[in-house]
Write a protein that holds these residues in place. Structure first.
Motif, PDB file in Angstrom:
ATOM      1  N   ASN A  87       4.695   2.429   3.751  1.00 12.66           N
ATOM      2  CA  ASN A  87       3.291   2.456   3.241  1.00 12.66           C
ATOM      3  C   ASN A  87       2.734   1.141   2.733  1.00 12.66           C
ATOM      4  O   ASN A  87       1.723   0.802   3.263  1.00 12.66           O
ATOM      5  CB  ASN A  87       3.181   3.691   2.381  1.00 12.66           C
ATOM      6  N   HIS A  88       3.527   0.775   1.815  1.00  9.52           N
ATOM      7  CA  HIS A  88       2.965  -0.568   1.031  1.00  9.52           C
ATOM      8  C   HIS A  88       2.865  -1.676   2.300  1.00  9.52           C
ATOM      9  O   HIS A  88       2.072  -2.355   2.436  1.00  9.52           O
ATOM     10  CB  HIS A  88       4.279  -1.011   0.021  1.00  9.52           C
ATOM     11  N   ASP A  89       3.763  -1.791   2.958  1.00 11.78           N
ATOM     12  CA  ASP A  89       3.946  -2.668   4.212  1.00 11.78           C
ATOM     13  C   ASP A  89       2.880  -2.408   5.317  1.00 11.78           C
ATOM     14  O   ASP A  89       2.174  -3.348   5.762  1.00 11.78           O
ATOM     15  CB  ASP A  89       5.336  -2.657   5.119  1.00 11.78           C
ATOM     16  N   HIS A  90       2.591  -1.157   5.586  1.00  6.15           N
ATOM     17  CA  HIS A  90       1.473  -0.910   6.434  1.00  6.15           C
ATOM     18  C   HIS A  90       0.095  -1.360   5.794  1.00  6.15           C
ATOM     19  O   HIS A  90      -0.823  -1.923   6.489  1.00  6.15           O
ATOM     20  CB  HIS A  90       1.291   0.775   6.536  1.00  6.15           C
ATOM     21  N   ILE A  91      -0.162  -0.969   4.629  1.00  5.47           N
ATOM     22  CA  ILE A  91      -1.456  -1.327   3.664  1.00  5.47           C
ATOM     23  C   ILE A  91      -1.499  -2.831   3.907  1.00  5.47           C
ATOM     24  O   ILE A  91      -2.464  -3.421   4.166  1.00  5.47           O
ATOM     25  CB  ILE A  91      -1.472  -0.971   2.304  1.00  5.47           C
ATOM     26  N   LYS A  92      -0.616  -3.535   3.406  1.00 12.14           N
ATOM     27  CA  LYS A  92      -0.468  -5.067   3.346  1.00 12.14           C
ATOM     28  C   LYS A  92      -0.842  -5.700   4.874  1.00 12.14           C
ATOM     29  O   LYS A  92      -1.684  -6.459   5.089  1.00 12.14           O
ATOM     30  CB  LYS A  92       0.968  -5.637   3.102  1.00 12.14           C
ATOM     31  N   THR A 127      -7.775   4.674   5.393  1.00  8.05           N
ATOM     32  CA  THR A 127      -6.430   4.533   4.851  1.00  8.05           C
ATOM     33  C   THR A 127      -6.570   3.430   3.548  1.00  8.05           C
ATOM     34  O   THR A 127      -6.166   3.730   2.491  1.00  8.05           O
ATOM     35  CB  THR A 127      -5.570   3.821   5.878  1.00  8.05           C
ATOM     36  N   GLU A 162      -5.761  -6.157  -4.197  1.00  9.88           N
ATOM     37  CA  GLU A 162      -5.491  -6.773  -2.856  1.00  9.88           C
ATOM     38  C   GLU A 162      -6.769  -7.002  -1.723  1.00  9.88           C
ATOM     39  O   GLU A 162      -6.763  -8.074  -1.263  1.00  9.88           O
ATOM     40  CB  GLU A 162      -4.398  -6.058  -1.963  1.00  9.88           C
ATOM     41  N   SER A 215      -6.595   4.093  -0.418  1.00 10.09           N
ATOM     42  CA  SER A 215      -5.193   3.344  -1.181  1.00 10.09           C
ATOM     43  C   SER A 215      -5.667   2.857  -2.624  1.00 10.09           C
ATOM     44  O   SER A 215      -6.803   2.921  -3.013  1.00 10.09           O
ATOM     45  CB  SER A 215      -4.851   2.168  -0.313  1.00 10.09           C
ATOM     46  N   GLU A 216      -4.655   2.694  -3.378  1.00 11.16           N
ATOM     47  CA  GLU A 216      -4.728   2.018  -4.518  1.00 11.16           C
ATOM     48  C   GLU A 216      -4.910   0.622  -4.847  1.00 11.16           C
ATOM     49  O   GLU A 216      -4.560  -0.134  -5.558  1.00 11.16           O
ATOM     50  CB  GLU A 216      -3.681   2.662  -5.515  1.00 11.16           C
ATOM     51  N   TYR A 217      -4.689  -0.270  -3.466  1.00 11.84           N
ATOM     52  CA  TYR A 217      -4.813  -1.308  -3.230  1.00 11.84           C
ATOM     53  C   TYR A 217      -6.170  -2.253  -3.483  1.00 11.84           C
ATOM     54  O   TYR A 217      -6.430  -3.223  -2.805  1.00 11.84           O
ATOM     55  CB  TYR A 217      -4.148  -2.020  -2.008  1.00 11.84           C
TER      56      TYR A 217
END
Ligand code: 5AD
Length: 349
Positions: free
Chosen positions: A1-6, A25, A34, A29-31
């Motif tokens: 998931n982290h990689d997908h968001i990145k 998405t 970023e 997200s909590e990003y």
């Protein structure tokens, strides 16, 4: 998931496009950090470090509309109504020029008292000061927009508020979503720079709807986008509802910058009111415009779209021109000295 968001963030930073699902998405997200950092890089690359200042003059708080969230709605009998006369407006425009600003924004409720001919007159006189003029006075006829353009108006702000038809209908009784879109199309056609935008956090509004809002901004190739949190306002039907979330507002600003990289986008007053250091947060999330209030003090508190706009209701928002200039400098950004038109760099594929 982290990689997908990145992956999604770096994709949108390079391609300036994203599907609705991917927008949702990211909005979910909590990003936030970023996403904002990517938007800040895109802002720097496309529109640079200059922050354009637009002098806001609130010319009338009379309004014939009934928008559920807005303190100026016609049924709000608890506020004192005012309208500025031509002299007062010109005096404020002059003060705006003297402060070094190159744009005035004449904003008002839909006040049918103002005749288009009189407004054209005011526009012509302000043009003589060599200022850019933005109008924000609601829905008019095609002919009225054309007359104002001919008189010298350069830009027009008309938020769509929400692109979801059901939500639009619910909060704007007796108004037509189609007519609002018609207005935006007319304004484009007539050669105005066009600004629109939405409220964030309206009761019942979903991330799906907000993603659609951003895609709409892109679809109509808006030149300017203004967005802020919904702030519940006393004496309106939504007075007891929950307000919009700052984190979500920042993600919306950032994603709008990522998808429309070369537009002008303000850190809005509503964000300044709702968030600690709201203007700074907006500037760090992709915004490149601030609109200091250049109106007359006696009227500022009466232009009560929502509470907290002026220091006398206990607000900490600093929207006077000197403080805003300091804030821009302290942020290592540059105060704009030209008119700050949109320079179209990115061609919508
Ligand atoms: N909270 C936040 N923004 C509001 N506006 C009106 N009422 C509110 C509110 N309660 C916004 C609308 C309008 C702009 C001038 O102010 O989006 O387009």
């Amino acid at each position: 998931n982290h990689d997908h968001i990145k992956y999604l963030i770096s994709y949108v930073e390079n391609e300036h496009t994203l599907s609705k699902e991917d927008l949702i998405t990211l909005l979910n997200s909590e990003y936030t950090d970023e996403i904002c950092k990517a938007a800040d890089r895109v802002r720097k690359k496309f529109v640079g470090d200059v922050v354009h200042l637009r002098g806001l003059i609130e010319i009338s708080n009379y309004c014939c509309r009934t928008c559920y969230y807005c303190g100026l709605r016609v049924y709000n009998k608890s506020i004192k109504r005012y309208r500025m006369n031509e002299n007062e407006i010109l005096q404020c425009a002059k003060a705006t020029k003297d402060a070094g600003l190159k744009t005035v924004v004449l904003q008002g409720g839909e006040d049918k008292y103002f005749k288009i001919k009189d407004l054209c007159n005011i526009v012509e006189k302000i043009k003589d000061l060599d200022l850019s003029i933005t109008l924000s006075i609601g829905e008019l006829t095609t002919k009225e927009y054309a007359d104002l353009k001919k008189a010298g108006a350069d830009r027009y702000l008309l938020r769509i508020e929400t692109t979801n038809r059901d939500l639009y209908k619910k909060f704007h009784p007796n108004m037509s979503f189609d007519n609002r879109v018609r207005c935006l199309m007319d304004l484009k056609e007539l050669g105005y720079e066009v600004g629109t935008g939405c409220l964030i956090g309206l009761p019942g509004q979903t991330l799906d709807m907000l993603a659609e809002d951003i895609l709409f901004f892109k679809e109509i190739d808006a030149d300017m986008i203004g967005m802020g949190p919904f702030i519940p306002t006393p004496n309106t039907p939504l007075e007891n509802k929950k307000g919009g979330n700052v984190d979500l507002v920042l993600k919306m600003i950032a994603l709008t910058r990522l998808l429309l990289p070369d537009i002008n986008m303000p850190a809005t007053t509503a964000l300044g009111v709702k968030a600690e250091n709201g203007y700074l947060q907006g500037l760090r999330a992709g915004a490149n415009v601030i609109m200091p209030n250049m109106g007359l003090n006696e009227y500022k508190k009466l232009y009560a779209l929502y509470p907290g706009k002026t220091s006398d209701d206990g607000s900490k928002v600093v929207n006077d021109i000197e403080n805003i200039k300091k804030l821009i400098i302290s942020e290592n950004r540059i105060i704009g000295h030209d008119k700050g038109d949109r320079k179209k760099i990115w061609k919508n594929p």
